[in-house]
Scaffold this active site. Structure first.
Site, PDB file in Angstrom:
ATOM      1  N   LYS A 108       0.834  -1.203   0.000  1.00  0.00           N
ATOM      2  CA  LYS A 108       0.000   0.000   0.000  1.00  0.00           C
ATOM      3  C   LYS A 108       0.876   1.262   0.000  1.00  0.00           C
ATOM      4  O   LYS A 108       0.707   2.152  -0.825  1.00  0.00           O
ATOM      5  CB  LYS A 108      -0.935   0.010   1.215  1.00  0.00           C
ATOM      6  CG  LYS A 108      -1.972   1.110   1.131  1.00  0.00           C
ATOM      7  CD  LYS A 108      -2.634   1.397   2.454  1.00  0.00           C
ATOM      8  CE  LYS A 108      -1.898   2.502   3.170  1.00  0.00           C
ATOM      9  NZ  LYS A 108      -2.500   2.926   4.413  1.00  0.00           N
ATOM     10  N   ASP A 127      -6.420   0.797   0.506  1.00  0.00           N
ATOM     11  CA  ASP A 127      -6.552   1.170   1.916  1.00  0.00           C
ATOM     12  C   ASP A 127      -7.936   0.742   2.385  1.00  0.00           C
ATOM     13  O   ASP A 127      -8.651   0.024   1.671  1.00  0.00           O
ATOM     14  CB  ASP A 127      -6.312   2.686   2.093  1.00  0.00           C
ATOM     15  CG  ASP A 127      -7.494   3.501   1.599  1.00  0.00           C
ATOM     16  OD1 ASP A 127      -8.353   2.948   0.865  1.00  0.00           O
ATOM     17  OD2 ASP A 127      -7.590   4.690   1.949  1.00  0.00           O
TER      18      ASP A 127
END
Ligand code: SF4
Length: 199
Positions: A108, A127
C-alpha cells in the site's frame, strides 16, 4: 468517477518523495489530517533522510505519538530512512521490489509513493476505503488487500490505476462512508447493488 472527482489526489502534505514516504508510514490507522498536523512541525525539524535515520528514538516517538502506534512507526521511519541513506544513496527507490525492502513499507505504502511521487503505476493502493468500496461495487469479492489489489489490476486499465485509487478513496471519505453511505448523493448509485445501499 471522473465527473465527480476529476482532480482526486493524495491528501498527505509533502514536498518530495521522501516526505510522502514518511507521511504514508505515519498514516497507518490514522487520519491524513492528523498526519498533516504532525508533519507540519516534523519535516522542518528533520529536513533529510539522514536527520530521521539518526534521530533520537524517544524524541521522535514523542513527536509522532498523536498518529498512534508511535513506537512501531518510529522504528519504521528510522529504519526506512537508514536504508535509504546507506543503501540507496539518500534517494527513495523507484521500484516496487526495492521499496518493499524498506522497514515498515508494504504494497500500500509503496503504491502511494510510486503513484503519487513518481507517476509509476505499479499497482492499486488498497486502503480501508478501497477495500470497502471494492466489495460494495462488486469489483472484488476478496477480503485480503493483496488479493483485492490483484482483482482491481485485472479490471481497471493500468493507465487508470493511480487516479482510480485516489478517486475511490475520495468517494469513500465523502459519500460511500463505512457506517452510513450517502447513497442518495452518489453518482454511482445506478451501478451499485450493494447490500449496504441505503435508498
Ligand atoms: S450507492 Fe451507496 S453503497 Fe453504493 S457506492 Fe454509492 S454510496 Fe456506496
Amino acid at each position: 468517477m471522473d465527473e465527480a472527482y476529476p482532480a482526486a489526489t493524495c491528501a498527505l502534505h509533502h514536498d518530495n518523495p521522501f516526505q510522502l514516504l514518511i507521511s504514508t508510514i505515519l498514516s497507518a490507522q490514522c487520519t491524513d489530517e492528523r498526519v498533516n498536523q504532525v508533519t507540519a512541525t516534523l519535516f522542518p525539524k528533520y529536513p533529510s533522510p539522514e536527520a530521521f535515520a539518526y534521530a533520537n528514538p524517544s524524541e521522535l516517538e514523542k513527536e509522532i505519538r498523536p498518529t498512534g502506534f508511535f513506537r512501531n512507526k518510529a522504528k519504521s521511519v528510522m529504519g526506512a530512512s537508514k536504508l535509504i541513506v546507506e543503501g540507496f544513496g539518500g534517494k527513495v527507490p523507484q521500484t516496487m521490489e526495492e521499496l518493499l525492502t524498506l522497514p515498515g513499507v508494504a504494497r500500500k505504502t509503496a503504491n502511494v509513493v510510486l503513484g503519487t511521487a513518481f507517476g509509476v503505476a505499479s499497482g492499486v493502493v488498497v486502503d480501508t476505503h478501497v477495500q470497502r468500496l471494492s466489495g460494495r461495487l462488486d469489483l472484488s469479492r476478496q477480503k485480503d488487500p493483496k488479493k483485492i489489489e490483484q482483482d482491481l489490476m485485472q479490471v481497471i486499465p493500468q493507465d487508470r490505476w493511480i487516479l482510480f485509487s485516489h478517486q475511490l478513496i475520495w468517494h469513500g471519505r465523502r459519500v460511500c462512508q463505512a457506517r452510513k453511505p450517502r447513497c442518495a448523493e452518489c453518482t454511482l448509485e445506478s451501478l451499485c447493488y450493494s447490500k449496504d445501499k441505503i435508498i
